[in-house]
Scaffold this motif. Structure first.
Motif, PDB file in Angstrom:
ATOM      1  N   TYR A   1       0.826  -1.219   0.000  1.00  0.00           N
ATOM      2  CA  TYR A   1       0.000   0.000   0.000  1.00  0.00           C
ATOM      3  C   TYR A   1       0.860   1.269   0.000  1.00  0.00           C
ATOM      4  CZ  TYR A   1      -4.659  -1.970   0.064  1.00  0.00           C
ATOM      5  OH  TYR A   1      -5.826  -2.593  -0.316  1.00  0.00           O
TER       6      TYR A   1
ATOM      7  N   LYS B   1      -3.205  -0.998   6.480  1.00  0.00           N
ATOM      8  CA  LYS B   1      -3.704   0.043   5.582  1.00  0.00           C
ATOM      9  C   LYS B   1      -3.795   1.387   6.302  1.00  0.00           C
ATOM     10  CE  LYS B   1      -5.989  -3.555   3.109  1.00  0.00           C
ATOM     11  NZ  LYS B   1      -7.220  -4.345   3.002  1.00  0.00           N
TER      12      LYS B   1
ATOM     13  N   LYS C   1      -9.637   3.470  10.517  1.00  0.00           N
ATOM     14  CA  LYS C   1     -10.821   2.594  10.601  1.00  0.00           C
ATOM     15  C   LYS C   1     -10.310   1.169  10.537  1.00  0.00           C
ATOM     16  CE  LYS C   1     -14.763   5.046   8.601  1.00  0.00           C
ATOM     17  NZ  LYS C   1     -15.865   4.631   9.482  1.00  0.00           N
TER      18      LYS C   1
ATOM     19  N   SER D   1     -11.248  -3.194  10.881  1.00  0.00           N
ATOM     20  CA  SER D   1     -12.267  -4.235  10.956  1.00  0.00           C
ATOM     21  C   SER D   1     -11.599  -5.609  10.970  1.00  0.00           C
ATOM     22  CB  SER D   1     -13.246  -4.142   9.782  1.00  0.00           C
ATOM     23  OG  SER D   1     -12.566  -4.356   8.574  1.00  0.00           O
TER      24      SER D   1
ATOM     25  N   THR E   1     -16.135  -4.248  14.030  1.00  0.00           N
ATOM     26  CA  THR E   1     -15.486  -3.026  13.550  1.00  0.00           C
ATOM     27  C   THR E   1     -14.878  -2.310  14.757  1.00  0.00           C
ATOM     28  OG1 THR E   1     -17.651  -1.968  13.693  1.00  0.00           O
ATOM     29  CG2 THR E   1     -16.919  -2.657  11.519  1.00  0.00           C
TER      30      THR E   1
ATOM     31  N   GLU F   1     -18.690  -2.478  17.211  1.00  0.00           N
ATOM     32  CA  GLU F   1     -19.833  -3.393  17.127  1.00  0.00           C
ATOM     33  C   GLU F   1     -19.339  -4.731  16.584  1.00  0.00           C
ATOM     34  OE1 GLU F   1     -24.319  -3.544  15.199  1.00  0.00           O
ATOM     35  OE2 GLU F   1     -22.824  -2.241  14.306  1.00  0.00           O
TER      36      GLU F   1
ATOM     37  N   PHE G   1     -20.300  -9.256  15.816  1.00  0.00           N
ATOM     38  CA  PHE G   1     -21.304 -10.304  15.601  1.00  0.00           C
ATOM     39  C   PHE G   1     -20.603 -11.653  15.730  1.00  0.00           C
ATOM     40  CE2 PHE G   1     -19.891 -12.256  11.732  1.00  0.00           C
ATOM     41  CZ  PHE G   1     -19.077 -11.293  11.182  1.00  0.00           C
TER      42      PHE G   1
ATOM     43  N   GLY H   1      -9.861  -0.106   1.288  1.00  0.00           N
ATOM     44  CA  GLY H   1      -8.935  -1.070   1.894  1.00  0.00           C
ATOM     45  C   GLY H   1      -9.683  -2.155   2.647  1.00  0.00           C
ATOM     46  N   THR H   2     -10.741  -1.779   3.338  1.00  0.00           N
ATOM     47  CA  THR H   2     -11.514  -2.769   4.089  1.00  0.00           C
ATOM     48  C   THR H   2     -12.228  -3.738   3.142  1.00  0.00           C
ATOM     49  OG1 THR H   2     -11.829  -1.156   5.832  1.00  0.00           O
ATOM     50  CG2 THR H   2     -13.309  -3.058   5.835  1.00  0.00           C
TER      51      THR H   2
ATOM     52  N   LYS I   1     -29.730  -3.288   7.889  1.00  0.00           N
ATOM     53  CA  LYS I   1     -29.942  -4.715   8.178  1.00  0.00           C
ATOM     54  C   LYS I   1     -31.108  -5.311   7.375  1.00  0.00           C
ATOM     55  CE  LYS I   1     -27.831  -4.792  12.852  1.00  0.00           C
ATOM     56  NZ  LYS I   1     -26.525  -4.438  12.442  1.00  0.00           N
TER      57      LYS I   1
ATOM     58  N   ASN J   1     -26.156 -10.519   5.442  1.00  0.00           N
ATOM     59  CA  ASN J   1     -24.807 -10.957   5.818  1.00  0.00           C
ATOM     60  C   ASN J   1     -24.207 -10.115   6.947  1.00  0.00           C
ATOM     61  OD1 ASN J   1     -21.923 -11.205   5.875  1.00  0.00           O
ATOM     62  ND2 ASN J   1     -22.153 -12.452   4.029  1.00  0.00           N
ATOM     63  N   PRO J   2     -23.885 -10.745   8.104  1.00  0.00           N
ATOM     64  CA  PRO J   2     -23.416  -9.953   9.247  1.00  0.00           C
ATOM     65  C   PRO J   2     -22.075  -9.250   9.022  1.00  0.00           C
ATOM     66  CG  PRO J   2     -23.347 -12.313   9.752  1.00  0.00           C
ATOM     67  CD  PRO J   2     -24.055 -12.165   8.444  1.00  0.00           C
ATOM     68  N   VAL J   3     -21.209  -9.828   8.181  1.00  0.00           N
ATOM     69  CA  VAL J   3     -19.933  -9.155   7.899  1.00  0.00           C
ATOM     70  C   VAL J   3     -20.227  -7.817   7.218  1.00  0.00           C
ATOM     71  CG1 VAL J   3     -17.744  -9.277   6.658  1.00  0.00           C
ATOM     72  CG2 VAL J   3     -18.723 -11.354   7.634  1.00  0.00           C
TER      73      VAL J   3
ATOM     74  N   GLN K   1     -22.010  -5.206   9.609  1.00  0.00           N
ATOM     75  CA  GLN K   1     -21.177  -4.469  10.553  1.00  0.00           C
ATOM     76  C   GLN K   1     -20.283  -3.473   9.834  1.00  0.00           C
ATOM     77  OE1 GLN K   1     -17.879  -6.240  12.329  1.00  0.00           O
ATOM     78  NE2 GLN K   1     -17.220  -7.138  10.406  1.00  0.00           N
ATOM     79  N   PHE K   2     -19.811  -3.855   8.644  1.00  0.00           N
ATOM     80  CA  PHE K   2     -18.944  -2.932   7.917  1.00  0.00           C
ATOM     81  C   PHE K   2     -19.737  -1.716   7.453  1.00  0.00           C
ATOM     82  CE2 PHE K   2     -17.105  -1.726   3.707  1.00  0.00           C
ATOM     83  CZ  PHE K   2     -16.082  -0.960   4.246  1.00  0.00           C
TER      84      PHE K   2
ATOM     85  N   ALA L   1     -20.744   0.777  10.102  1.00  0.00           N
ATOM     86  CA  ALA L   1     -19.728   1.696  10.619  1.00  0.00           C
ATOM     87  C   ALA L   1     -19.437   2.844   9.651  1.00  0.00           C
ATOM     88  CB  ALA L   1     -18.434   0.916  10.914  1.00  0.00           C
ATOM     89  N   LEU L   2     -20.160   2.861   8.512  1.00  0.00           N
ATOM     90  CA  LEU L   2     -19.905   3.904   7.509  1.00  0.00           C
ATOM     91  C   LEU L   2     -20.971   4.997   7.575  1.00  0.00           C
ATOM     92  CD1 LEU L   2     -19.142   1.619   4.427  1.00  0.00           C
ATOM     93  CD2 LEU L   2     -17.471   2.972   5.706  1.00  0.00           C
TER      94      LEU L   2
ATOM     95  N   GLU M   1     -19.347   8.480   3.616  1.00  0.00           N
ATOM     96  CA  GLU M   1     -18.347   7.434   3.358  1.00  0.00           C
ATOM     97  C   GLU M   1     -18.866   6.411   2.349  1.00  0.00           C
ATOM     98  OE1 GLU M   1     -15.855   7.659   7.556  1.00  0.00           O
ATOM     99  OE2 GLU M   1     -17.641   6.405   7.455  1.00  0.00           O
TER     100      GLU M   1
END
Lengths: 422, 223
Positions: A48, A338, A357, A359, A377, A389, A391, B157-158, B193, B197-199, B202-203, B206-207, B211
């Motif tokens: 990166y 990153k 940020k 995750s 996250t 948060e 899961f 990146g995430t 929600k 998909n929980p992944v 959550q991502f 957080a935005l 964003e």
């Protein structure tokens, strides 16, 4: 455009030279970043920084192995669900496509005053910013009777490669009805669900090849990651095969004898056929040598950019870092890399620095197509990387959901390795 | 030739009319292709390329495939696998790319070609993901936010820890090149929600709206 000092230095080479602040320019006129460790943290950070700076920063990546085997997904190899070669990755693209200077050698010293890294081969590599991402090492004397000289008799297999192959071979050579034992590590350690996914994958193999075999886990922790999911899955798929001994029953009072192949739990001697000893862990040795670790053996960092609390020119990523709430996973290291890369570029070239940020998601496989996951996250606070948060998969999910979760993890493996190695 | 095109277009545009259930029949027809081509979640390159996201792909452009020189050259000359071109190609491959490695003689029946194309269309990630019809509408105020693509690149990146930035689909859908409005709608469906998909929940959770707009702007610009 606001002209702050950082931007000023980054964009005005001639003027920067006359400033009394420490130079961030090498003889070639470019700032230098040295990254130690080519795993999920280091390879990602190198890529990166090189990609983002488009050649404005010299990036050197120091990694001893020419083929890097990922620890993540190595349990699936043990379970026979993946080839060993599928875990191996090389650095050709990082060198050819991103211009990263990849050096296959061991970093054995850091001179923080001179800002150089010493290599086993004798070279000294200068840096303006140093990123350490050396993974884990084991705490000496953590398991009575075991040290690394015993790792061929009682493998740890917590650094992937020949140790993983050895453990798999030992499991496949177990006598019918034999016993596989695991000494699980105390917190914190690399890959919190890792030991338990490994037990699942070993049970998967034994159920087919050696169905009367037993699995014995000695664990110093009263609970572990995804515990309910694993225990539910073990009861469903591997009934009666797995015996988990927690601290209430002496799982924390353990010694081994590699010559006799015995595991003693709270005074009771167990003769075992394979013994996977996963000792207590600490930061990879180069972090300790660099003097950026604390009395617990980990490297404390600032959450905002992963910079060391001991040296502003050094950053620590991944398993070695003591950062707060994130688990020590490949996903976490990749995520931290990153944020770090963005901050390092900003500090050296004045590029825009965006807020941190983070995750993470950890997938584990209990049996064929029975995948589970946990994730969260995170944000940077003054004190630490703090969870926002999270899961976790639920007990009793449908087979379809579990299969989708597994397929998602396969996609993730392809994604993260492409993100690391280009 | 023209007649064949009309048949295909009818099959695609009016699945309930002439060729209802074409995709299911196409799955049967595709058995003839399976010795050389995979399609689906775990599709890999075999002798020929995997056929996920085929429609719209430039000929000879899939990484990890050893194409004939002729196929690579055809792609460079602008051959793109649109439905019409595929229909022509599948009639007799060597009429379209004379020196292709594909030894398959062709599908004579127009309905077989229409069926197999309809089947392949079910493996377009845009079709799977951007069929956003069940997603709740996002207010125009949010849809019209102008995202900052530079911030989006950082945030991406995430995403690219799992979704590959070159658009490769190896179990997780490609998220590059989407229309911004689809991208924003889908991410908001996760954020609220409505998607499960929980992944992703959550991502996306957080935005901020800005964003999400930044990510949409960035990923739309990725080819």
């Amino acid at each position: 455009m606001k002209l702050n000092r950082r931007l000023f230095m980054g964009t005005t080479v001639a003027a920067a030279a006359s400033l009394s602040a420490p130079m961030v320019l090498s003889a070639s006129g470019k700032p230098r970043v040295v990254v130690v460790g080519g795993g999920a943290g280091g390879a990602t950070a190198a890529r990166y920084i090189a990609k983002g700076s488009k050649g404005a920063i010299d990036v050197t990546l120091i990694e001893p192995t020419r083929t890097y085997y990922t620890c993540f997904f190595s349990n699936l190899y043990i379970g026979g669900l993946r080839d060993f070669s599928s875990l191996g990755h090389t650095y050709g693209k990082l060198a050819a496509d991103y211009g990263i200077n990849v050096v296959h050698d061991w970093a054995i010293g850091v001179d923080r005053d001179a800002k150089t890294v010493m290599l086993a081969g004798g070279d000294k590599i200068p840096y303006d910013r140093l990123i350490l991402s050396p993974g884990i090492d084991f705490v000496d004397g953590a398991v009575e009777g075991w040290d690394v000289s015993a790792q061929n008799k009682m493998p740890h297999a917590f650094k992937a490669g020949s140790q993983t192959q050895l453990l798999k071979a030992q499991i496949e050579a177990m006598p019918q009805g034999g016993t596989f034992a695991m000494v699980a590590p105390p917190n914190p350690f690399r890959c919190p669900p890792g030991p338990y996914e490994r037990v699942s994958m070993i049970a998967h193999v034994l159920k087919q090849k050696n169905p009367t075999a037993k699995i014995l886990i000695a664990d110093p922790k009263p609970k572990f990651s995804k515990m309910a999911l694993f225990q539910d899955g073990w009861a469903e798929h591997y009934e009666g095969m797995i015996d988990w001994v927690g601290p209430d029953f002496g799982g924390d009072l353990v010694s081994v004898n590699p010559d006799e192949m015995t595991l003693t739990i709270d005074g009771e001697v167990n003769k075992v056929d394979v013994c996977n000893v996963i000792p207590a862990m600490k930061a990879g040795r180069i972090a300790e040598i660099a003097g950026v670790t604390n009395d617990k053996g980990w490297a404390p960092v600032n959450a905002i950019d992963m910079s060391s609390k001991m040296d502003a020119n050094i950053y620590v990523l991944g398993d070695s870092a003591q950062q707060g709430d994130m688990p020590k996973s490949g996903f976490s290291a990749n995520s931290q890399a990153k944020v770090c890369a963005n901050a390092v570029r900003g500090s050296l070239t004045g590029s825009k620095v965006f807020p941190a940020k983070f995750s993470n998601t950890c997938w584990s496989l209990i049996d064929t197509n029975d995948g589970v996951k946990v994730g969260a996250t995170y944000q940077a606070t003054d004190e630490k990387i703090a969870k926002i948060e999270g899961f976790v998969s639920k007990v009793g999910e449908s087979a379809e959901t579990r299969q989708t979760t597994y397929e998602e993890s396969v996609g993730w493996y392809s994604g993260i390795t492409a993100d690391m190695f280009g | 030739m023209l007649g064949k095109h009309i048949l295909v277009i009818m099959a695609v545009a009016c699945p309930s009319y002439a060729f209802a259930g074409a995709a299911e029949r196409g799955e049967m027809v595709f058995k003839k292709c399976r010795s050389c081509h995979e399609v689906g979640t775990f599709a890999k390159a075999k002798v020929g390329p995997p056929l996920n996201d085929l429609i719209g792909r430039v000929a000879g452009s899939h990484a990890n495939v050893k194409y004939s020189k002729a196929m690579v050259a055809a792609g460079k000359d602008g051959l793109v696998w649109t439905e019409e071109v595929l229909d022509q190609y599948l009639t007799r491959p060597r009429d379209i790319v004379p020196k292709t490695n594909m030894t398959f003689r062709g599908l004579k029946k127009p309905e077989d070609r229409a069926d197999v194309i309809a089947y392949l269309k079910t493996f377009l990630s845009d079709e799977i993901i951007v069929s956003a019809s069940n997603d709740p509408d996002v207010s125009p105020d949010i849809l019209t936010i102008a995202g900052d693509p530079e911030y989006g690149e950082y945030l991406s990146g995430t995403c690219v820890t799992c979704h590959q930035v070159d658009g490769t689909d190896q179990g997780l859908p490609s998220i590059t090149g989407w229309p911004q409005s689809s991208f924003v709608t889908v991410l908001h469906a996760y954020k609220t929600k409505h998607r499960e998909n929980p992944v992703m929940q959550q991502f996306a959770g957080a935005l901020s709206n800005d964003e999400i707009a930044a990510l949409a702007a960035y990923f739309q610009s990725v080819p």
